[in-house]
Design a protein around this motif. Structure first.
Motif, short mmCIF file in Angstrom:
data_model
loop_
_atom_site.label_atom_id
_atom_site.label_comp_id
_atom_site.label_asym_id
_atom_site.label_seq_id
_atom_site.Cartn_x
_atom_site.Cartn_y
_atom_site.Cartn_z
N PRO A 101 0.82 -1.22 0.00
CA PRO A 101 0.00 0.00 0.00
C PRO A 101 0.86 1.27 0.00
N VAL A 102 0.45 2.23 -0.82
CA VAL A 102 1.16 3.50 -0.93
C VAL A 102 0.30 4.57 -0.28
N THR A 103 0.88 5.29 0.67
CA THR A 103 0.17 6.37 1.36
C THR A 103 0.92 7.68 1.13
N GLY A 107 5.38 3.54 1.18
CA GLY A 107 4.91 2.59 0.19
C GLY A 107 6.07 2.11 -0.66
N THR A 108 5.79 1.09 -1.47
CA THR A 108 6.80 0.53 -2.37
C THR A 108 6.14 0.25 -3.71
N VAL A 109 6.82 0.63 -4.78
CA VAL A 109 6.30 0.38 -6.12
C VAL A 109 7.40 -0.24 -6.97
N LYS A 110 6.97 -0.87 -8.06
CA LYS A 110 7.91 -1.41 -9.03
C LYS A 110 7.80 -0.54 -10.28
N ILE A 111 8.91 0.01 -10.72
CA ILE A 111 8.96 0.84 -11.93
C ILE A 111 10.00 0.22 -12.86
N GLY A 112 9.53 -0.32 -13.96
CA GLY A 112 10.45 -0.86 -14.95
C GLY A 112 11.41 -1.90 -14.42
N GLY A 113 10.99 -2.73 -13.52
CA GLY A 113 11.85 -3.79 -12.98
C GLY A 113 12.60 -3.40 -11.73
N ALA A 125 -4.61 6.92 -0.02
CA ALA A 125 -4.06 5.57 0.15
C ALA A 125 -4.36 4.76 -1.10
N LEU A 126 -3.32 4.13 -1.65
CA LEU A 126 -3.46 3.32 -2.86
C LEU A 126 -3.11 1.88 -2.49
N PRO A 127 -4.03 0.93 -2.67
CA PRO A 127 -3.77 -0.44 -2.25
C PRO A 127 -2.71 -1.13 -3.12
#
Length: 160
Positions: A101-103, A107-113, A125-127
């Protein structure tokens, strides 16, 4: 002290070369502008200006270079074709996937690997599993927003 007054050109030459060398490490164009000021003071030395006038020439030329020339030069260096963008500039607008989850604060995201720490652009808040796009990069943190929904309208007939 008398030797320094008689050979002040050496001081300006060393300052000119030293500031130019620092500029090669920073690539910010700030030290280059100071270096040009030192070069102007070096020229003033050879023209016969006194020490006080040399210092004034250095200060005035360096200040004018920083205030007038540097902003124009930086603007020209920063604009260019998309293939010359740096890695951070290329990430803006890129697709991302929320790994957790991104607040507004974490949060943690994957961008291009690659996995990036992230926060939401608007504080919502983004699940995990949400498709996102990168709004900007703040240091080592991607500021993300929900990706625009794909166009769900049917394609016009004949565009198959």
């Amino acid at each position: 002290m008398e030797w320094l007054l008689d050979n002040g050109w050496i001081l300006w030459l060393v300052l000119f070369l030293g500031l130019a060398a620092v500029e090669t490490l920073t690539l910010d164009l700030f030290f280059l502008m100071l270096s040009v000021g030192a070069l102007a003071a070096l020229v003033a030395t050879f023209v016969g200006a006194g020490l006080v006038l040399q210092i004034v020439v250095f200060a005035v030329v360096a200040l004018l270079m920083i205030l007038l020339v540097r902003p124009v030069a930086v603007r020209h260096l920063r604009k260019g074709p998309a293939d010359q963008l740096n890695n951070i500039e290329r990430l803006v607008g890129a697709a991302a996937l929320a790994l957790e989850p991104v607040t507004a604060h974490s949060g943690t995201v994957k961008i291009g690997g690659d996995t990036w720490t992230a926060r939401s652009a608007d504080g919502a808040a983004l699940p995990a599993g949400t498709r996102l796009s990168v709004a900007r990069i703040d240091g080592a943190t991607a500021v993300v927003q929900p990706a625009a929904a794909p166009d769900s309208r049917p394609a016009p007939a004949g565009d198959a």
